[in-house]
Design a protein around this motif. Structure first.
Motif, PDB file in Angstrom:
ATOM      1  N   LEU A   1       0.811  -1.216   0.000  1.00  0.00           N
ATOM      2  CA  LEU A   1       0.000   0.000   0.000  1.00  0.00           C
ATOM      3  C   LEU A   1       0.847   1.270   0.000  1.00  0.00           C
ATOM      4  N   ASP A   2       2.103   1.152   0.445  1.00  0.00           N
ATOM      5  CA  ASP A   2       3.034   2.286   0.474  1.00  0.00           C
ATOM      6  C   ASP A   2       2.422   3.500   1.185  1.00  0.00           C
ATOM      7  N   GLU A   3       1.801   3.249   2.326  1.00  0.00           N
ATOM      8  CA  GLU A   3       1.107   4.336   3.033  1.00  0.00           C
ATOM      9  C   GLU A   3       2.053   5.281   3.767  1.00  0.00           C
ATOM     10  N   HIS A   4       3.309   4.881   3.930  1.00  0.00           N
ATOM     11  CA  HIS A   4       4.287   5.765   4.580  1.00  0.00           C
ATOM     12  C   HIS A   4       5.258   6.339   3.543  1.00  0.00           C
ATOM     13  N   ARG A   5       4.771   6.488   2.319  1.00  0.00           N
ATOM     14  CA  ARG A   5       5.632   6.984   1.249  1.00  0.00           C
ATOM     15  C   ARG A   5       6.163   8.376   1.593  1.00  0.00           C
ATOM     16  N   GLY A   6       7.405   8.594   1.204  1.00  0.00           N
ATOM     17  CA  GLY A   6       8.044   9.879   1.484  1.00  0.00           C
ATOM     18  C   GLY A   6       8.953   9.836   2.696  1.00  0.00           C
ATOM     19  N   VAL A   7       8.830   8.764   3.496  1.00  0.00           N
ATOM     20  CA  VAL A   7       9.683   8.603   4.677  1.00  0.00           C
ATOM     21  C   VAL A   7      10.104   7.140   4.776  1.00  0.00           C
ATOM     22  N   LYS A   8      11.025   6.864   5.680  1.00  0.00           N
ATOM     23  CA  LYS A   8      11.479   5.493   5.915  1.00  0.00           C
ATOM     24  C   LYS A   8      10.789   4.958   7.163  1.00  0.00           C
ATOM     25  N   LEU A   9      10.082   3.857   7.027  1.00  0.00           N
ATOM     26  CA  LEU A   9       9.408   3.215   8.152  1.00  0.00           C
ATOM     27  C   LEU A   9      10.417   2.360   8.901  1.00  0.00           C
ATOM     28  N   ILE A  10      10.616   2.643  10.197  1.00  0.00           N
ATOM     29  CA  ILE A  10      11.635   1.901  10.950  1.00  0.00           C
ATOM     30  C   ILE A  10      11.055   1.105  12.116  1.00  0.00           C
ATOM     31  N   GLY A  11       9.784   1.275  12.432  1.00  0.00           N
ATOM     32  CA  GLY A  11       9.187   0.500  13.511  1.00  0.00           C
ATOM     33  C   GLY A  11       7.684   0.662  13.542  1.00  0.00           C
ATOM     34  N   LEU A  12       6.986  -0.410  13.951  1.00  0.00           N
ATOM     35  CA  LEU A  12       5.538  -0.387  14.116  1.00  0.00           C
ATOM     36  C   LEU A  12       5.190  -0.970  15.464  1.00  0.00           C
ATOM     37  N   SER A  13       4.125  -0.461  16.048  1.00  0.00           N
ATOM     38  CA  SER A  13       3.732  -0.978  17.355  1.00  0.00           C
ATOM     39  C   SER A  13       2.256  -0.726  17.606  1.00  0.00           C
TER      40      SER A  13
END
Length: 339
Positions: free
Chosen positions: A128-140
């Motif tokens: 889905l690329d919902e965090h496009r524009g940044v680097k995703l480094i963690g989810l919680s």
């Protein structure tokens, strides 16, 4: 070569060597109160993890109050901060896939859920690329969300009409099933919202009783085993900043910190926070925890099923095999919980 020239050359060499080993100090934005576990345990813990993984080459510095919660992702995209944490529910319509982890009915700790979340992100939600524009480094995700109120609630029916602060996301869908009257304010405004009488209750995980002093303004907890919902968080980094790091540092962070290791650490911190707050609530003579009866649990299970069907349909429409992703979350949580 003259002595002065030798000394100058040596000084230049020292400066060059120092510069090559200079620390990369990342600015990490947070909108939570200074003592909140997100700051003290998770983001400060992230700094420790980065320093250890890179032998001190990469560190970080926490900055509070740079922007309101909904603006945090844009803050990083604009270069005003290098990292931040966001709550997906504060930006309605921007995120759909992230609602998967918020659904009621999951069994297991925040640690198990956070690990499962990262794995399903890689397997399904990255599409889905919902965090496009940044680097995703963690989810919680925090632990099970319950209802905290300034008046006694002993049955599910008594939630109908309760003015309740909601964080957005799936909690709003659950609230509609329960008949709650939703009030939307950022988490840092919860205490004053309850204290002023603008709200009768709040939907939050147990740990926030300590973080936002709910023991003073919401002395009653009505809980469903497994929770009414969960809440989705992401930690983001500027892609440009990451790309500017030395390759050795990038590899160390990718291999040892970012992704599942950091997500697991955040989940553990949520669990520890919930445990501490429950103990404090149980010890407070004027606070009460009521667990829903079996009848009310069965009634809520029917509500939860309707919410799940609605949200999974939204995710399916976005282009993801929602049922498969949902089954993966449950399977990975069960795997983690059995270890």
């Amino acid at each position: 070569m003259k002595l002065t020239q030798l000394m100058a050359s040596a000084a230049i060499a020292v400066v060059a060597a120092t510069a090559s080993y200079a620390k990369e100090n990342l600015i990490i934005s947070s909108w939570l109160p200074p003592s909140h576990p997100i700051n003290v345990d998770m983001l400060e813990g992230l700094i420790d993890m980065m320093e250890e993984a890179t032998d001190g080459e990469v560190t970080g510095e926490l900055k509070l109050g740079l922007a309101p919660p909904p603006a945090q992702m844009d803050l990083v995209m604009d270069g005003a901060a290098d990292m931040t944490i966001i709550f997906h529910g504060y930006q309605p319509g921007r995120f759909v896939g992230t609602k998967l982890i918020e659904l009621p009915g999951y069994e297991g700790s925040a640690e198990a859920a956070s690990v499962a979340y990262w794995r399903v992100q890689e397997a399904f939600l990255d599409q889905l690329d919902e965090h496009r524009g940044v680097k995703l480094i963690g989810l919680s995700t925090h632990g099970p969300g319950q209802i905290h109120s300034n008046k006694a609630v002993t049955t599910l029916d008594e939630l109908n009409g309760l003015k309740t602060r909601l964080g957005g996301g799936v909690s709003a869908d659950v609230a509609a099933e329960l008949g709650l009257i939703g009030i939307q304010v950022p988490a840092p405004k919860v205490y004053e919202t309850l204290d002023s009488g603008a709200a009768d209750g709040v939907a939050m995980n147990m740990g926030e009783r300590t973080s936002f002093k709910l023991n003073e303004v919401a002395k009653n907890v009505y809980e469903i085993p497994g929770g009414f919902y969960r809440g989705s968080f992401a930690v983001l980094m500027s892609q440009e900043k990451f790309d500017a790091l030395p390759e050795s540092a990038q590899k160390a962070l990718e291999d040892n910190v970012f992704g599942e290791p950091f997500s697991r650490m955040m989940g553990k911190a949520w669990d520890a926070s919930d445990e501490r707050a429950r103990a404090e609530t149980e010890a407070a003579e004027d606070n009460t925890i009521v667990t829903a009866s079996e009848e009310d649990q069965a009634k809520f299970a029917e509500m939860a099923a309707r919410v799940r069907d609605k949200i999974l349909a939204e995710i399916e429409a976005a282009g993801i095999d929602a049922q498969a992703a949902h089954e993966m979350v449950k399977a990975e949580m069960a795997k983690e919980s059995s270890m």
